[in-house]
Design a protein around this motif. Structure first.
Motif, PDB file in Angstrom:
ATOM      1  N   PRO A  99       0.822  -1.219   0.000  1.00  0.00           N
ATOM      2  CA  PRO A  99       0.000   0.000   0.000  1.00  0.00           C
ATOM      3  C   PRO A  99       0.852   1.264   0.000  1.00  0.00           C
ATOM      4  O   PRO A  99       1.947   1.301   0.569  1.00  0.00           O
ATOM      5  CB  PRO A  99      -0.786  -0.111   1.315  1.00  0.00           C
ATOM      6  N   THR A 100       0.332   2.288  -0.660  1.00  0.00           N
ATOM      7  CA  THR A 100       0.943   3.624  -0.596  1.00  0.00           C
ATOM      8  C   THR A 100       0.255   4.466   0.476  1.00  0.00           C
ATOM      9  O   THR A 100       0.845   5.414   0.993  1.00  0.00           O
ATOM     10  CB  THR A 100       0.819   4.343  -1.944  1.00  0.00           C
ATOM     11  N   HIS A 101      -0.997   4.121   0.788  1.00  0.00           N
ATOM     12  CA  HIS A 101      -1.789   4.843   1.783  1.00  0.00           C
ATOM     13  C   HIS A 101      -2.562   3.821   2.624  1.00  0.00           C
ATOM     14  O   HIS A 101      -2.944   2.762   2.118  1.00  0.00           O
ATOM     15  CB  HIS A 101      -2.788   5.803   1.118  1.00  0.00           C
ATOM     16  N   VAL A 102      -2.794   4.152   3.890  1.00  0.00           N
ATOM     17  CA  VAL A 102      -3.506   3.233   4.786  1.00  0.00           C
ATOM     18  C   VAL A 102      -4.539   4.000   5.597  1.00  0.00           C
ATOM     19  O   VAL A 102      -4.272   5.098   6.109  1.00  0.00           O
ATOM     20  CB  VAL A 102      -2.525   2.521   5.757  1.00  0.00           C
ATOM     21  N   ILE A 103      -5.746   3.426   5.684  1.00  0.00           N
ATOM     22  CA  ILE A 103      -6.753   3.868   6.648  1.00  0.00           C
ATOM     23  C   ILE A 103      -6.863   2.764   7.681  1.00  0.00           C
ATOM     24  O   ILE A 103      -7.225   1.629   7.355  1.00  0.00           O
ATOM     25  CB  ILE A 103      -8.117   4.125   5.983  1.00  0.00           C
ATOM     26  N   HIS A 104      -6.509   3.076   8.912  1.00  0.00           N
ATOM     27  CA  HIS A 104      -6.486   2.059   9.981  1.00  0.00           C
ATOM     28  C   HIS A 104      -7.744   2.161  10.833  1.00  0.00           C
ATOM     29  O   HIS A 104      -7.881   3.044  11.680  1.00  0.00           O
ATOM     30  CB  HIS A 104      -5.236   2.243  10.836  1.00  0.00           C
ATOM     31  N   LEU A 105      -8.657   1.222  10.594  1.00  0.00           N
ATOM     32  CA  LEU A 105      -9.932   1.176  11.317  1.00  0.00           C
ATOM     33  C   LEU A 105     -10.004   0.012  12.292  1.00  0.00           C
ATOM     34  O   LEU A 105     -10.789   0.050  13.246  1.00  0.00           O
ATOM     35  CB  LEU A 105     -11.095   1.041  10.329  1.00  0.00           C
ATOM     36  N   ALA A 106      -9.235  -1.022  12.060  1.00  0.00           N
ATOM     37  CA  ALA A 106      -9.334  -2.240  12.867  1.00  0.00           C
ATOM     38  C   ALA A 106      -9.040  -1.947  14.337  1.00  0.00           C
ATOM     39  O   ALA A 106      -8.142  -1.173  14.659  1.00  0.00           O
ATOM     40  CB  ALA A 106      -8.368  -3.291  12.337  1.00  0.00           C
TER      41      ALA A 106
ATOM     42  N   LYS B 259       0.997   7.939   3.546  1.00  0.00           N
ATOM     43  CA  LYS B 259       0.070   8.577   4.476  1.00  0.00           C
ATOM     44  C   LYS B 259      -0.748   7.527   5.209  1.00  0.00           C
ATOM     45  O   LYS B 259      -1.253   6.582   4.596  1.00  0.00           O
ATOM     46  CB  LYS B 259      -0.872   9.538   3.740  1.00  0.00           C
ATOM     47  N   LEU B 260      -0.852   7.697   6.508  1.00  0.00           N
ATOM     48  CA  LEU B 260      -1.682   6.846   7.356  1.00  0.00           C
ATOM     49  C   LEU B 260      -2.732   7.711   8.031  1.00  0.00           C
ATOM     50  O   LEU B 260      -2.403   8.731   8.637  1.00  0.00           O
ATOM     51  CB  LEU B 260      -0.823   6.151   8.414  1.00  0.00           C
ATOM     52  N   VAL B 261      -3.987   7.297   7.941  1.00  0.00           N
ATOM     53  CA  VAL B 261      -5.077   7.954   8.666  1.00  0.00           C
ATOM     54  C   VAL B 261      -5.671   6.922   9.620  1.00  0.00           C
ATOM     55  O   VAL B 261      -6.251   5.921   9.184  1.00  0.00           O
ATOM     56  CB  VAL B 261      -6.168   8.480   7.712  1.00  0.00           C
ATOM     57  N   SER B 262      -5.502   7.141  10.907  1.00  0.00           N
ATOM     58  CA  SER B 262      -6.009   6.218  11.916  1.00  0.00           C
ATOM     59  C   SER B 262      -7.308   6.731  12.521  1.00  0.00           C
ATOM     60  O   SER B 262      -7.582   7.930  12.505  1.00  0.00           O
ATOM     61  CB  SER B 262      -4.975   6.027  13.034  1.00  0.00           C
ATOM     62  N   CYS B 263      -8.076   5.801  13.056  1.00  0.00           N
ATOM     63  CA  CYS B 263      -9.366   6.139  13.663  1.00  0.00           C
ATOM     64  C   CYS B 263      -9.253   6.120  15.176  1.00  0.00           C
ATOM     65  O   CYS B 263      -8.951   5.085  15.779  1.00  0.00           O
ATOM     66  CB  CYS B 263     -10.427   5.149  13.205  1.00  0.00           C
ATOM     67  N   LEU B 264      -9.481   7.261  15.811  1.00  0.00           N
ATOM     68  CA  LEU B 264      -9.516   7.361  17.262  1.00  0.00           C
ATOM     69  C   LEU B 264     -10.977   7.339  17.712  1.00  0.00           C
ATOM     70  O   LEU B 264     -11.819   6.769  17.051  1.00  0.00           O
ATOM     71  CB  LEU B 264      -8.784   8.623  17.729  1.00  0.00           C
TER      72      LEU B 264
END
Length: 318
Positions: A60-67, A105-110
């Motif tokens: 991946p070049t970008h990650v959305i971390h929802l887990a 780029k990483l976008v994490s979910c708080l």
């Protein structure tokens, strides 16, 4: 995001928000994007090797971390150690994999549960670390807070672009409707379904006085996609409807019962805990970027969620 091929990996792809993103991206796909939605069948993200293997597979070049290891008020009581350790372990694996594989780029979910229990309202992005969170779910809350801390450390030490979003209470189709493990909205929907089906009393833990801002998973999905493509700040951003849209648990219960056309008895179990009574969030930062963003009216979103649950009862998580 630039026009070269971007491979976006979404952890927690079969969950509430992941499914929302899947639904929204169908009509918002860009030519230079490839979206991959991971589920627990693809990798155990608590295992470092499996995490790195799945990153090596998809590159991946970008990650959305929802887990995350999640649960409602019931689930957290007496399990704070487990929630803290497992979420810390998973988040450490994901952030280290993003760093080592040079994810752009990483976008994490708080979560708004990370904010101090004793604070002034409304809460904003600068208040995350101003005091301990509510004791009922401190394990999960601190693990989420530490993801913000770890992201800052990677940004400062390694020049990463790791950011995060802080959504308010999420609900919608594909949620976990287990009364003990799910969110407050999904738990109430499940209770209402069973009460109507069995002709029993609809019971609500607590007084119903606790207030919450709720965000429909399809609305949050649109905001996550925007954050991945357009949000340039490394500091977190709150995604929440406006303060005037805050509702009590009692108000939400009424909307759910209306959607079910429930005519039976309703009982508040006032000896049970309410949880945190207030978590009003200030969305001024989001409104600065997206002043015209329209949230789905809560009553409409509740009705759509109830309809989805009734239609998909046999296959829904519960």
């Amino acid at each position: 995001m630039d026009m070269e091929k971007n491979v976006i990996l979404v952890t927690g792809g079969s969950g509430l928000v992941g499914k929302g993103i899947q639904m929204v991206i169908k009509s918002d796909m860009r030519e230079a994007e490839e979206w991959i939605f991971l589920t627990s069948k693809d990798a155990n993200l608590l295992n470092k090797k499996e995490t790195f293997d799945v990153f090596d597979k998809y590159k991946p070049t970008h990650v959305i971390h929802l887990a995350a290891i999640v649960g409602g008020l019931y689930a957290h009581i007496g399990a704070n150690c487990e929630f803290f350790r497992k979420n810390m372990q998973m988040n450490d694996n994901i952030l280290e994999a993003c760093h080592k594989t040079k994810v752009k780029k990483l976008v994490s979910c708080l979560s708004t549960c990370i904010f101090p229990n004793k604070t002034s309202y409304p809460i904003d992005e600068n208040m995350v670390h101003n005091g301990p969170p509510h004791p009922s779910n401190f394990g999960f809350s601190y693990a989420k807070r530490m993801m913000d801390v770890l992201s800052t450390a990677y940004n400062e030490e390694h020049g990463c672009m790791f950011t995060s979003v802080i959504p308010c209470n999420i609900f919608g189709p594909h949620d976990n409707f287990n009364v003990f493990q799910g969110h407050v909205m999904s738990g109430l929907i499940s209770k209402a379904y069973e009460a109507k089906k069995n002709g029993t009393t609809f019971e609500i833990w607590g007084t119903g006085a606790a207030q919450r801002q709720f965000i429909y998973n399809l609305d949050l999905a649109k905001l996550f996609i925007w954050a991945l493509r357009e949000y340039k700040e490394k500091e977190p951003i709150i995604f929440s409807p406006d303060e005037v849209d805050e509702l009590s648990i009692k108000d939400i219960a009424k909307m759910i019962l209306e959607a079910f056309d429930f005519k039976g008895e309703v009982k508040f179990l006032t000896e049970k805990p309410d949880g945190q009574l207030k978590k009003t969030a200030n969305n001024a930062k989001m409104r600065k970027y997206l002043p015209q963003f329209q949230f789905t009216p809560t009553r409409e979103a509740v009705r759509e969620t109830v309809e989805w649950y009734v239609k998909n009862y046999d296959s829904a998580r519960k």
